[in-house]
Write an enzyme that holds these catalytic residues in place. Structure first.
Site, mmCIF file in Angstrom:
data_model
loop_
_atom_site.group_PDB
_atom_site.id
_atom_site.type_symbol
_atom_site.label_atom_id
_atom_site.label_comp_id
_atom_site.label_asym_id
_atom_site.label_seq_id
_atom_site.Cartn_x
_atom_site.Cartn_y
_atom_site.Cartn_z
ATOM 1 N N ALA A 170 -1.640 11.295 -2.775
ATOM 2 C CA ALA A 170 -1.730 10.733 -1.431
ATOM 3 C C ALA A 170 -0.324 10.367 -0.974
ATOM 4 O O ALA A 170 0.606 10.335 -1.783
ATOM 5 C CB ALA A 170 -2.632 9.497 -1.436
ATOM 6 N N LYS A 171 -0.166 10.109 0.278
ATOM 7 C CA LYS A 171 1.126 9.652 0.800
ATOM 8 C C LYS A 171 0.874 9.019 2.151
ATOM 9 O O LYS A 171 -0.087 9.350 2.831
ATOM 10 C CB LYS A 171 2.079 10.846 0.962
ATOM 11 C CG LYS A 171 3.541 10.464 0.993
ATOM 12 C CD LYS A 171 4.128 10.350 -0.400
ATOM 13 C CE LYS A 171 5.582 9.974 -0.374
ATOM 14 N NZ LYS A 171 6.201 10.093 -1.705
#
Ligand code: NAD
Length: 429
Positions: free
Chosen positions: A118-119
């Site tokens: 994720a980011k």
């Protein structure tokens, strides 16, 4: 019956200007032929599971209302909760956050951490904000993405322009909204709030550990080996110190203030003190100044790029006279330069493996928060070294088996692990 269209791209991206996401898609295409029957699931990797765009309104110190655009993208959570940093930068785009989230899926799977990728990010230049504006923006952003993050859902961490203070505000906001103290919702926290010992040195230590593994495979003794380092910050400085302590000679360093050279080995502890006081390696007394462009042609056993992306490119790759390149930075080598280094017989340990020490100790932080039991720095370093060695061994084995580079092998290992998890879980409903 007409077949349902299987668009290669999510409709919310401009197919003409894919940006970093386009590079990531090419990387997936390159490894697809090696995925065997799992290739049937490869489309999973080509679209993020979830991409959330949020409006972040705050009242500025002068009474104006400002709106910032925030993102949190969960690329894949097949192997565990999402994990990846939060970036505050004026150039953040959805395409960039998507690509960074996908590379986190690859990195976490390459080193076999039980996380997906994720980011997050906010399109803002944080230097234009006061501290209280920064805090309000961080808290509102956390609240907006609060519906999809959580200690067992998605765990943010620091990235460009975010730090342990930002993580503390995120943890507090999430805890306030959920009604209980949730230290495990972010990593990279201050030690006083459940942060982990060893986190500061973790990335540089991982670079050193896989560098030693690569040296053993290549028949290069570390003691007495020459090392050149670009970037002498958190990653480059720590890696240089550990190589120096192992008896290697750090003979050239380049950073944003210039480059220095000392063929019989720099005094690394003294250089670390100089950089801490003067902000860079420029002006270090006990070395010769070097034209930064000549840094790349210094003959050496190890080259460690630990500064920015795209530093090894078509203009300098042919000049490089290193036996082993260990990528401390993210994306320091362009694809064209990758091919040049490969043709020259240079052994390259790719970023998704070499700089995974940071996220590995973030994993340890999350585990410690869950168990509310904290480990000594020695235990953390030992566990980090074991995990990094195992990851290197699995990827080097894959590289030998398919006669491919370590970068391609890391992608094959990572994509296979993600898609195996996808396959055994099956499709819901
Ligand atoms: P840092 O800010 O501590 O250090 C950056 C270094 O790069 C400094 O020495 C700076 O002088 C140098 N630099 C900046 N611009 C330069 C230029 N134009 N030419 C030469 N040198 C230049 O950053 P860091 O945390 O050490 O991160 C370095 C790289 O490692 C980045 O690519 C980062 O994404 C990556 N990385 C860091 C971590 C981590 O845990 N810190 C984890 C994974 C990857």
């Amino acid at each position: 019956m007409a077949q349902a269209p299987n668009h290669a791209l999510p409709s919310y991206l401009d197919a003409e200007h894919l940006g970093p996401w386009g590079i990531y898609l090419q990387q997936v295409d390159r490894v697809t032929p090696y995925l065997g029957n799992l290739a049937r699931w490869v489309e999973t990797l080509k679209r993020p599971k979830r991409a959330l765009i949020v409006d972040v309104p705050i009242e500025m110190d002068d009474g104006r209302i400002a709106h910032f655009e925030g993102y949190r993208v969960q690329h894949n959570v097949s192997r565990g909760p999402g994990k990846g940093g939060v970036r505050f930068h004026q150039d953040v785009t959805l395409s960039e956050v998507m690509a960074l989230s996908a590379w986190m899926s690859i990195k976490n799977a390459a080193v076999n951490l039980p996380f997906g990728g994720a980011k997050g990010g906010i399109r803002v230049d944080p230097r234009t904000l006061s501290k209280s504006e920064l805090e309000r923006m961080t808290r509102r952003y956390t609240s907006e993405i609060g519906v999809i993050i959580g200690p067992s859902k998605d765990i943010p961490a620091p990235d460009v322009n975010t730090n342990s203070q930002v993580m503390a505000w995120m943890m507090d906001t999430y805890s306030m909204n959920s009604g209980s103290t949730a230290t495990g919702v972010v990593t990279g926290k201050p030690i006083s709030l459940g942060g982990s010992l060893g986190r500061v040195d973790a990335t540089g230590r991982g670079v050193f550990v896989v560098g030693c593994e690569a040296a053993r495979d290549q028949g290069v003794p570390v003691a007495g080996a020459r090392v050149i380092v670009q970037g002498f910050g958190n990653v480059g400085g720590t890696a240089a110190r550990l190589f120096h302590e192992a008896g290697a000679k750090v003979i050239a360093v380049q950073d944003h203030t210039g480059a220095i050279h000392k063929p019989d080995g720099l005094d690394v502890p003294a250089l670390l003190v100089h950089v801490a006081t003067h902000g860079g390696v420029g002006g270090f007394a006990n070395a010769q100044p070097l034209d930064p462009a000549d840094f790349w042609s210094v003959e050496t056993e190890f080259l460690i790029p630990a500064a920015l992306e795209n530093q090894i490119n078509e203009s300098n790759a042919a000049k490089i006279r290193a036996k082993i390149v260990v990528e401390g930075a993210n994306g320091p080598t362009t694809p064209a330069a990758d091919d040049i280094l490969h043709d020259k017989g240079i052994y390259l340990v790719p970023d998704v493996l070499a700089n995974a020490g940071g996220v590995t100790v973030s994993y340890f932080e999350w585990v410690q928060d869950f168990s509310s039991f904290f480990w000594s720095e020695d235990e953390i370093n030992q566990r980090l070294e074991r995990l990094m060695r195992e990851a290197y061994a699995a990827i080097a084995h894959m590289a030998r088996e398919h006669k491919v580079t370590l970068r391609t092998a890391a992608f094959i290992v990572a994509c296979s692990r993600i898609l195996q998890a996808r396959e055994v879980r099956g499709l819901y409903p």
